[in-house]
Design an enzyme around this catalytic site. Structure first.
Site, PDB file in Angstrom:
ATOM      1  N   ASP A  92      44.016  40.775  39.696  1.00  0.00           N
ATOM      2  CA  ASP A  92      45.222  41.515  40.062  1.00  0.00           C
ATOM      3  C   ASP A  92      45.025  43.019  40.068  1.00  0.00           C
ATOM      4  O   ASP A  92      45.945  43.771  40.391  1.00  0.00           O
ATOM      5  CB  ASP A  92      46.394  41.134  39.156  1.00  0.00           C
ATOM      6  N   ASP A 151      42.392  43.236  35.143  1.00  0.00           N
ATOM      7  CA  ASP A 151      41.053  42.784  35.505  1.00  0.00           C
ATOM      8  C   ASP A 151      40.150  43.919  35.967  1.00  0.00           C
ATOM      9  O   ASP A 151      39.093  43.673  36.537  1.00  0.00           O
ATOM     10  CB  ASP A 151      41.153  41.730  36.619  1.00  0.00           C
ATOM     11  N   ASP A 204      40.367  35.264  38.603  1.00  0.00           N
ATOM     12  CA  ASP A 204      41.322  35.281  37.506  1.00  0.00           C
ATOM     13  C   ASP A 204      42.403  34.263  37.854  1.00  0.00           C
ATOM     14  O   ASP A 204      42.579  33.919  39.025  1.00  0.00           O
ATOM     15  CB  ASP A 204      41.915  36.685  37.358  1.00  0.00           C
TER      16      ASP A 204
END
Length: 725
Positions: free
Chosen positions: A620, A624, A422
């Site tokens: 995180d 996610d 991410d």
């Protein structure tokens, strides 16, 4: 007929300390007994950690489990039931001291036995002296083996101690018989077997204590006392007496007693014990800080928020202990072998003695070969191979700010070939910063007119501009008026001037003219992945302002290291393609998936798995969560105090992406160590048992080899302590 609804019973996990285990067979036996108890859904026994983790439903009393285990010769005590119960490291240290005392006494008695056996005359008085010296060695120093063997025999089971006890007692009583029959005895064999194995136990306890050092040291990091403020007066109290809401005074250089929020003061805090990062972190009023971290140069007043078992440190310790209690799938083979190993060895020893007698050899030849088989085949190294590596690997991870949630991680990590990242909060700081100001005006005047409007807008981008102006020393006050148009821009009056700030279309709608030569600048900044907007007044655009979620300095290093480890990297983000590709290019990521929603990230992970990849996802741990769960290896980065509830299987206490390759490489090293340990443990027994059965291995040499095989397995695991140093 009314439909019946069944309500599932709640499941609880209990942790016990286990006494009396000496080998993998012991652990397997306890595990089987616990698993058979009514209401138990799962039982895991950790030989190296001397613990048992049992999942139970309703109406299961811990005492009933303890009684079931006691019936087969072991002690089961609920963890925490005795506040004075020593920790794992202290237990091993006490065990080591006891074994050294036994060894030195046994060695002092065995030495003259060896001299008399090898150099003394073949006379009755010589054999009687050997008998007298050997007796305390076998029945005092060796009593620990005989007691356990007897308890196991009463319950119809056998373990490593059974083999040691049988081997030494067979040699001892055969020798007693030979004294009366005026034949050559083998007292030195019985004495040396016990002496060498006790030496091995002492060294093994020392090695196990070192393996437990990391988690033991981590648990001891917390402060012992706290200074609390009551009606303005400072009072020293024990940390255990702290309550949420208490105000704590922390002077420079002191440990922060427990988790809390700063209410007064600014300082840098050394958080390396939590994150593994050596650089202190600056903190201001309103920031959260954690217990056991060290205050830097400033005086702080902190309001306690979490105490005792709820603190970040306590959660880390608990998580590492839980990880050490789990089993890697590779251990299943070792457990199955250990479960049948000891009875098989006893049968093999009996067959060995019988074959030697059938072939017409003297009784002592068969006895010596059978004793060698009993001693050399002890499966202790096999039982220590996996748990010691997991213990040291997970403990070293905790020291580096890497938390593994279960032992399966160590087996999956070596197969990961693709890492999906991410962007926000992972490769970037998740904090917008002012990066570019291009203006036809004096820069200070330009910012003094734009910054107050942006500050009053309430938007993160506006706050970034205001912070950037403050960093440059630009003074600005409150605007006379502000009107915001979400997603487009903001207008306001500053010092009597009507200022417009926003997207190009918003500024154009306000009839502000853009200089022709600025089109290329706008395109360049957007190509770099920055958020760009214009500002102007009195009919003309006066400047371009750009902000960006800045890339972490360590992102490039992290991606490069992953490539060195042979992995492909992918960026999956909700940003537009131009911004995503700009970030990917800057840090060196191989490919990009842009404009992805949280569910899209999980779908992309599944798509990559469908292409044959073993995927790790780094995010995180909040937005996610679907992707972290879908991945073969979920890595949650920068999770702070929420380590116990995060979606990832690996939790990184540091927000720095360099912790990602550290975590994967440490997991790989740990699994490599497990495989090395299992190989040597299997190879050792497979090669040595035939030699013993053929009479090519003296029982004394077998005892030394058996003892040091366990030490070699633990020592190999201890090499993981040097990882990253």
């Amino acid at each position: 007929m009314a439909e019946q609804t069944s309500i599932a019973s709640p499941v609880e996990t209990l942790t016990f300390d286990v006494e009396g285990m000496t080998c993998a067979s012991c652990a397997s036996r306890i595990e089987r007994v616990l698993a058979r108890q009514e209401g138990v859904t799962e039982a895991l026994v950790n030989l190296a950690g001397r613990s048992a983790s049992v999942r139970i439903g309703d109406h299961v009393e811990p005492e009933s489990l303890a009684q079931a285990v006691k019936a087969i010769g072991y002690e089961l005590t609920p963890r925490g039931a005795n506040p004075d119960q020593p920790g794992l490291r202290e237990t091993y240290q006490g065990h080591e001291r006891l074994q050294w005392r036994r060894f030195w006494v046994a060695a002092a008695l065995t030495a003259p036995v060896m001299v008399l056996a090898m150099l003394g005359p073949h006379t009755l008085w010589n054999w009687q002296v050997q008998w007298a010296l050997t007796t305390p060695v076998v029945f005092w120093a060796g009593a620990q083996f005989h007691r356990v063997a007897l308890r196991q025999a009463r319950s119809g089971t056998a373990g490593m101690d059974t083999l040691i006890s049988m081997g030494s007692l067979v040699a001892y009583f055969y020798s007693v018989w030979t004294v009366f029959d005026h034949q050559m005895p083998y007292f030195e064999t019985a004495a040396m077997i016990i002496t060498l194995i006790v030496l091995g136990r002492a060294l093994e306890a020392r090695s196990k204590g070192r393996a437990a050092d990391a988690i033991g040291a981590l648990a001891e990091l917390g402060a012992k006392a706290a200074t609390v403020l009551v009606d303005g007066s400072a009072t020293k109290i024990e940390v255990d007496a702290l309550l949420p809401g208490d105000l704590m005074l922390v002077q420079p250089g002191e440990k922060i007693p427990t988790d809390g929020v700063i209410v007064e003061g600014t300082s840098s805090v050394d958080e390396s014990m939590l994150t593994g990062e050596s650089i202190p972190v600056d903190h201001n009023p309103g920031d959260e800080v954690y217990g056991a971290t060290i205050n830097g140069q400033g005086r702080l007043v902190i309001q306690a928020t979490r105490v005792g078992a709820d603190t970040a440190l306590a959660q880390i310790v608990r998580l590492v202990e839980e990880t050490q209690a789990t089993k890697a799938p590779v251990q299943a083979l070792a457990d199955r072998i250990s479960a049948v190993f000891v009875p098989t060895v006893i049968a093999l020893a009996a067959v060995t003695a019988a074959v030697w007698l059938i072939l017409g050899y003297p009784v002592e030849r068969g006895m010596v070969a059978a004793v060698a088989v009993l001693i050399i085949a002890c499966p202790c190294a096999l039982g220590l191979a996996t748990p010691t590596a997991i213990m040291v690997g997970s403990g070293r991870g905790a020291e580096l700010g890497v938390l593994f949630k279960n032992a399966e991680v160590f087996e999956r990590a070596p197969n990961v070939d693709l890492v999906v990242f991410d962007k926000t909060g992972t490769l970037t700081t998740a904090t917008m910063q002012l990066t570019d100001v291009i203006t036809t005006e004096d820069r200070t005047r330009f910012l003094s007119l734009v910054a107050p409007i942006e500050a009053a807008s309430g938007h993160p981008i506006g706050h970034a501009v205001a912070r950037g102006a403050e960093v440059e020393g630009v003074a600005f006050g409150q605007p006379d008026s502000v009107e915001s148009t979400p997603g487009r821009g903001v207008t306001g009056v500053v010092d009597g001037i009507s200022v417009v700030v926003g997207r190009p279309a918003f500024v154009a709608a306000a009839d502000l003219v853009l200089p022709v030569d600025w089109a290329d600048e706008l395109a360049r900044l957007e190509e770099e992945g920055k958020t760009v907007f214009l500002a102007g007044w009195e009919g003309r655009v006066r400047g371009i302002v750009a902000v960006a979620d800045t890339i972490r300095d360590s992102s490039v290093t992290a991606i490069r290291r992953l490539h060195e480890l042979g992995m492909t990297t992918v960026l999956v983000t909700g940003d537009n393609e131009r911004t995503a590709r700009s970030i990917a290019k800057a840090v060196g990521i191989d490919s990009v998936v842009s404009e992805a929603l949280p569910d899209d990230k999980a779908k992309h992970v599944v798509h990559l798995q469908g292409e044959g990849h073993i995927v790790a996802f780094v995010g995180d741990g909040v937005n996610d969560a679907p992707a972290l769960t879908a991945a073969d290896l979920g890595v949650a980065i920068g999770s702070g105090a929420d380590v116990a509830i995060d979606a990832g299987e690996v939790v990184l206490m540091s927000s720095e992406p360099t912790a990602v390759p550290i975590a994967i490489e440490l997991a790989r090293r740990t699994f490599r160590t497990i495989r090395q340990n299992l190989f040597w443990a299997f190879a050792y027994n497979v090669a040595a048992i035939p030699l013993a059965a053929l009479g090519l291995l003296d029982p004394m040499i077998a005892a030394a080899a058996m003892a040091f095989s366990s030490i070699s397995v633990v020592s190999n695991s201890l090499r993981l302590r040097r990882f990253g140093s």
